[in-house]
Design an enzyme around this catalytic site. Structure first.
Site, PDB file in Angstrom:
ATOM      1  N   ASP A   1      -1.342  -4.147   1.290  1.00 36.48           N
ATOM      2  CA  ASP A   1      -2.650  -3.876   0.675  1.00 36.48           C
ATOM      3  C   ASP A   1      -3.500  -5.138   0.588  1.00 36.48           C
ATOM      4  O   ASP A   1      -4.349  -5.267  -0.294  1.00 36.48           O
ATOM      5  CB  ASP A   1      -2.490  -3.268  -0.728  1.00 36.48           C
ATOM      6  N   LYS A  23      -5.732  -5.853   5.496  1.00 33.16           N
ATOM      7  CA  LYS A  23      -5.514  -6.063   6.927  1.00 33.16           C
ATOM      8  C   LYS A  23      -6.460  -5.234   7.771  1.00 33.16           C
ATOM      9  O   LYS A  23      -6.893  -5.669   8.837  1.00 33.16           O
ATOM     10  CB  LYS A  23      -4.063  -5.729   7.291  1.00 33.16           C
ATOM     11  N   GLY A  73      -1.354   2.327   4.949  1.00 32.28           N
ATOM     12  CA  GLY A  73      -2.716   2.817   5.116  1.00 32.28           C
ATOM     13  C   GLY A  73      -3.702   1.679   5.220  1.00 32.28           C
ATOM     14  O   GLY A  73      -3.593   0.688   4.503  1.00 32.28           O
ATOM     15  N   HIS A  74      -4.626   1.806   6.146  1.00 35.99           N
ATOM     16  CA  HIS A  74      -5.685   0.816   6.300  1.00 35.99           C
ATOM     17  C   HIS A  74      -7.034   1.500   6.105  1.00 35.99           C
ATOM     18  O   HIS A  74      -7.292   2.553   6.686  1.00 35.99           O
ATOM     19  CB  HIS A  74      -5.639   0.168   7.693  1.00 35.99           C
ATOM     20  N   GLN A  76       2.944  -3.022   6.784  1.00 38.55           N
ATOM     21  CA  GLN A  76       3.189  -3.479   5.415  1.00 38.55           C
ATOM     22  C   GLN A  76       3.179  -5.012   5.318  1.00 38.55           C
ATOM     23  O   GLN A  76       3.114  -5.719   6.319  1.00 38.55           O
ATOM     24  CB  GLN A  76       4.545  -2.958   4.915  1.00 38.55           C
TER      25      GLN A  76
END
Length: 431
Positions: free
Chosen positions: A13, A16, A40-41, A225
């Site tokens: 988080d 990225k 998730g991005h 991650q």
């Protein structure tokens, strides 16, 4: 041409997605090299928000090849739904712009069922905090040589043999957890149904990547991650099921380590974590709540509230070492606006002794107390700053002190979710 690996240098988080999107404009190929759709991005481009989980962040950029490498574990149904959603937002995705490695393991329904059943059966204190999406069980099958891979979808006999081998392992596990056996015929029918949709994107990624490298194309390797969730170097067992550090970029797409020219570590200006596990600088006070509110700290994938704390320079110094980070991208500096005093963890106290790194043993990690250094904050806004001259003096001092403590220079500085609100110090793609 330079080839760049992007890794998260904390617990994930770190922002990225924005940085990969920003760099992808300079790249020809964007390759995802590990993880699954548990990461998730979030990308914000011209005010439009894109939420990606399996697709590489560069997919929203026209004229680029996006690659899902063999180091990824792929839920095919999730991928197809994500492609549909992104297409509905006006992004073109085709076999010319997206390639999936033929040797990528598939996350199947029974992986998620096993993941959730195990977590539900775990006693308090032993829960990992998994997203329950089957990532871990799929990696287990890969290592156990019983995975069903993308290429297996192309041949009926091979597929059925692979399914039978997998069920020999999974059905006894399910029985022990009180879960019904897998419906073999229904599973095979599901796989036959989606096979043409997935196979149209399949290809020899290792060959394409090496051909691109030889042709002088710029490659951007995207991790999922954060490094502190690495299966070997993270806060075990509260980690993900794959290697996250930069060395995985080579094996995760089938390209040699000498092809990596620059490693960019993404680092948040404070620290957050989702799920269980040690967190030495965690704040359970008004400052922690303020960081969470200002930073909108909720997981892109799970929606879970993130735990928040002060910047931990000792941990980032560790991850910069294990990934061989060349430079960092410091994100969310604007979240610190308005704090009268800021704290940075420079090491730990463990049973009366001082340590400059987080030990491996879980019991020692739990006993580590942060040693803080205080710095004056700033009242001015840094949001949207695009040059050093736009930053308050104390903000610059904070950034410079971070560089000193982690032993790594800042290459980029992000001051908002918008991709253009970025201060470039060193271009990772510079020849």
């Amino acid at each position: 041409m330079a080839n760049v690996v992007v890794v998260g240098a904390q617990w994930g988080d770190e922002g990225k997605g924005k940085i990969v999107d920003w760099l992808s404009e300079r790249a020809d190929v964007i390759a995802r090299f590990q993880g699954g759709h548990n990461a998730g991005h979030t990308l914000v481009i011209d005010g439009k928000v894109y939420k990606l989980h399996a697709l590489p962040s560069g997919v929203v950029r026209g004229g680029k090849l996006s690659v899902i490498g063999n180091g990824v574990v792929l839920d095919p149904w999730n991928l197809l739904n994500e492609i549909k959603t992104i297409r509905e937002q006006g992004v073109e995705i085709s076999p010319e712009t997206l390639m999936i490695a033929e040797n990528t393991p598939l996350i199947l329904p029974y992986h998620g069922e096993l993941d959730r059943a195990r977590e539900e059966a775990a006693s308090k204190g032993t829960k990992i905090g998994t997203t329950g999406r089957g990532i871990g069980p799929c990696y287990e099958d890969k290592v156990g040589r019983r995975a069903i891979r993308v290429a297996d979808l192309a041949d009926e006999a091979t597929l059925e043999a692979r399914v039978d081998r997998a069920l020999q392992h999974h059905d006894p596990l399910r029985k022990g957890l009180g879960v019904d056996p897998i419906d073999r015929d229904a599973l095979i029918a599901q796989l036959h149904e989606i096979a043409p949709q997935i196979l149209q994107y399949a290809g020899p990624v290792w060959k394409v990547m090496n051909d691109k490298r030889k042709a002088g194309k710029r490659i951007l390797f995207e991790g999922a991650q954060g490094s502190l969730l690495d299966i070997d170097f993270g806060t075990y067992p509260f980690v993900t099921s794959s290697n996250v550090i930069a060395g995985q970029a080579a094996t995760g797409v089938g390209i040699g380590p000498t092809s990596i020219d620059y490693v960019l570590g993404i680092v948040k200006a404070y620290t957050t974590r989702v799920g269980e596990g040690p967190f030495p600088t965690e704040l359970d006070d008004a400052d922690g709540q303020r960081l969470g509110e200002r930073g909108h700290e909720f997981g892109t994938t799970t929606g879970r509230k993130r735990r928040c704390g002060w910047f931990d320079a000792a941990l980032v110094r560790q991850t910069c070492a294990t990934s061989g980070v060349t430079g960092i991208s410091l994100t969310k500096l604007d979240v610190l606006d308005g704090f009268e005093t800021l704290k940075i963890c420079v090491g730990y106290e463990l049973d009366g002794a001082q340590m400059d790194y987080l030990p491996t043993a879980a019991d020692q990690q739990a006993r580590c107390k942060p040693i803080y250094e205080e710095m004056p904050g700033w009242s001015e806004s840094t949001e949207g700053a695009r040059s050093w001259n736009d930053l308050p003096a104390n903000a610059v001092k904070y950034v410079r002190r971070v560089e000193e403590l982690i032993g790594c220079p800042v290459a980029l500085l992000s001051t908002s979710p918008e991709r253009d609100d970025t201060i470039l110090v060193t271009d990772p793609f510079a020849d």
